[in-house]
Design an enzyme around this catalytic site. Structure first.
Site, PDB file in Angstrom:
ATOM      1  N   GLU A 146       0.852  -1.199   0.000  1.00  0.00           N
ATOM      2  CA  GLU A 146       0.000   0.000   0.000  1.00  0.00           C
ATOM      3  C   GLU A 146       0.882   1.243   0.000  1.00  0.00           C
ATOM      4  O   GLU A 146       2.038   1.190   0.390  1.00  0.00           O
ATOM      5  CB  GLU A 146      -0.861   0.037   1.273  1.00  0.00           C
ATOM      6  N   ASN A 204     -13.481   2.850  -5.495  1.00  0.00           N
ATOM      7  CA  ASN A 204     -13.445   3.526  -4.204  1.00  0.00           C
ATOM      8  C   ASN A 204     -13.221   5.028  -4.375  1.00  0.00           C
ATOM      9  O   ASN A 204     -12.246   5.442  -4.965  1.00  0.00           O
ATOM     10  CB  ASN A 204     -12.295   2.921  -3.386  1.00  0.00           C
ATOM     11  N   TYR A 253      -7.734   5.718 -21.210  1.00  0.00           N
ATOM     12  CA  TYR A 253      -8.148   5.140 -19.934  1.00  0.00           C
ATOM     13  C   TYR A 253      -7.538   5.957 -18.791  1.00  0.00           C
ATOM     14  O   TYR A 253      -6.349   6.296 -18.815  1.00  0.00           O
ATOM     15  CB  TYR A 253      -7.693   3.681 -19.834  1.00  0.00           C
ATOM     16  N   ASN A 258      -4.785   6.227  -6.290  1.00  0.00           N
ATOM     17  CA  ASN A 258      -5.609   6.694  -5.163  1.00  0.00           C
ATOM     18  C   ASN A 258      -4.867   7.658  -4.256  1.00  0.00           C
ATOM     19  O   ASN A 258      -5.466   8.372  -3.456  1.00  0.00           O
ATOM     20  CB  ASN A 258      -6.184   5.506  -4.378  1.00  0.00           C
TER      21      ASN A 258
END
Ligand SMILES: *[C@@H]1O[C@H](CO)[C@@H](O)[C@H](O)[C@H]1NC(C)=O
Ligand SMILES: *[C@@H]1O[C@H](CO)[C@@H](O)[C@H](O)[C@H]1NC(C)=O
Length: 376
Positions: A146, A204, A253, A258
């Site tokens: 992450e 998300n 695209y 995030n």
């Protein structure tokens, strides 16, 4: 995870009982039809074979790999990340990686050459880490993919690990989908048929996890150009098997990360590259992208003063076939390979990469201050 300890305890008990009755068991095995029982394999130790057989017959064969055949080092997977299990044989069959012997059997801990420890699963008081004493030859691998924005700083992890596994380029084990050099260069790439202009698959949009930036940019962009949304946010769910074909059907695209961190360039970029689409990226600076992919393989939002200017450029490219084609030139000599898209497969590449590393390295190493490095 909690079921693993009882299971291995169970196994220890079973093995003890069996140990006492090995001769009797052999007798039983010889009496039975070998197709209904797991016959003892003469090459492997009998007890190991029985243990495996018992586990398999209990319906938990999924993660049980065969015992080491050779001198390959053993890598123990301490936690299954997010409980996404897969068969360790997938390393060979899907990724052609087989540098070590992978196992999730905690009873091999005292012998394991390395232990792979998934950061997110570590409890705040560290009580679920492997027990003391730690074998002196054993490497612990800090496993975290992450970005810093989505990282809990669990205290007490300094001077505990030997190797780091992350998307970061300077990690000991750096995990990402990489472009490869084409075997037969010059072969012309055929651009897939397009019936959409700009697409975005997004699940998300919670601003608190750092996704606010990309959502704001999308909102602004979509005022000036049509964007086809897929995923949770849009209500248009995409089946996994439609992932690549859907991306392929779009001219552009949105590869929006995030959160924005050095080297944090994920499968959101690899998807369109593998599908045959031009990625529009939002993430670290262009220079950082160019560490991994050619400068003419993507469009960076920072190349434009604002979303409207970007939209105008995309609309212009839509009408100019030749200019659009330029974004595919790199494909004459490089290839993007599709990554695994099932949720259950999310950590396969990372785990298999750790296994390859363990197979190749044995030098002494200490990872002193993980967070100081990670948050830098
Ligand atoms: C077999 O499965 C049962 C229930 O699923 C579990 O309680 C038991 O511990 C398992 N035994 C072994 C040897 O894994
Ligand atoms: C692994 O790292 C720990 C501390 O992080 C260190 O004490 C240990 O000696 C290292 N072991 C090896 C084999 O590199």
């Amino acid at each position: 995870m909690t079921t693993q300890i009882p299971k291995s305890l169970n196994c220890t008990l079973i093995t003890l009982v069996l140990g006492a009755g090995v001769l009797m068991l052999m007798f039983i095995f010889l009496q039975h039809d070998s197709h209904n029982y797991c016959p003892p394999n003469p090459v492997q130790p009998l007890q190991e074979e029985i243990r495996k057989c018992l586990l398999e017959s209990n319906g938990s064969s999924l993660s049980v790999a065969p015992p080491p055949q050779s001198e390959k080092p053993v890598l123990l997977l301490w936690f299954w990340p997010e409980n996404y299990r897969f068969q360790f044989s997938d390393c060979k069959s899907l990724l052609n990686m087989e540098g070590c012997h992978l196992t999730d059997d905690r009873s091999v801990y005292p012998k394991a050459d390395a232990v792979l420890i998934f950061h997110k699963a570590i409890s705040w008081d560290l009580s679920n880490l492997p027990p003391s004493p730690r074998p002196p030859f054993q490497k612990w691998i800090w496993f975290h993919v992450e970005s810093p924005t989505n990282t809990r700083r669990i205290p007490g992890l300094e001077n505990l690990f030997n190797w780091t596994l992350s998307y970061r380029q300077d990690a000991d084990i750096s995990v990402r989908n990489r472009l490869t050099v084409k075997k037969s260069p010059g072969e012309e790439f055929v651009i897939p048929k397009k019936d959409k202009l700009v697409c975005w698959i997004v699940s998300n949009n919670n601003p608190s996890t750092g996704t606010g930036v990309r959502y704001k940019y999308y909102q602004e962009l979509s005022k000036h150009i049509k964007v086809d949304l897929f995923g949770k946010v849009s209500g248009k769910f995409l089946r996994y098997e439609d992932y690549y074909s859907t991306i392929a059907s779009c001219k552009f695209y949105l590869s929006f990360e995030n959160s924005i961190h050095r080297d944090y360039i994920t499968e959101k970029l690899n998807g369109p590259l593998a599908a045959g689409t031009v990625p529009v990226v939002l993430g670290p600076p262009r220079k950082n992208y160019e560490d991994f992919v050619p400068s003419d393989s993507f469009i960076h939002v920072d190349d434009f003063p604002n979303a409207q200017a970007l939209a105008n450029y995309l609309l212009q490219l839509d009408k100019d076939e030749e200019a659009y084609r330029k974004y595919f030139q790199w494909r004459n000599y490089l290839t993007a390979k599709p990554h695994l898209v099932l949720q259950q497969q999310e950590f396969i590449l990372a785990i298999c990469s750790a296994c390859e590393h363990v197979g190749r390295h044995s030098e002494y190493k200490v990872a002193h201050e993980i967070y100081k490095w990670y948050f830098s």
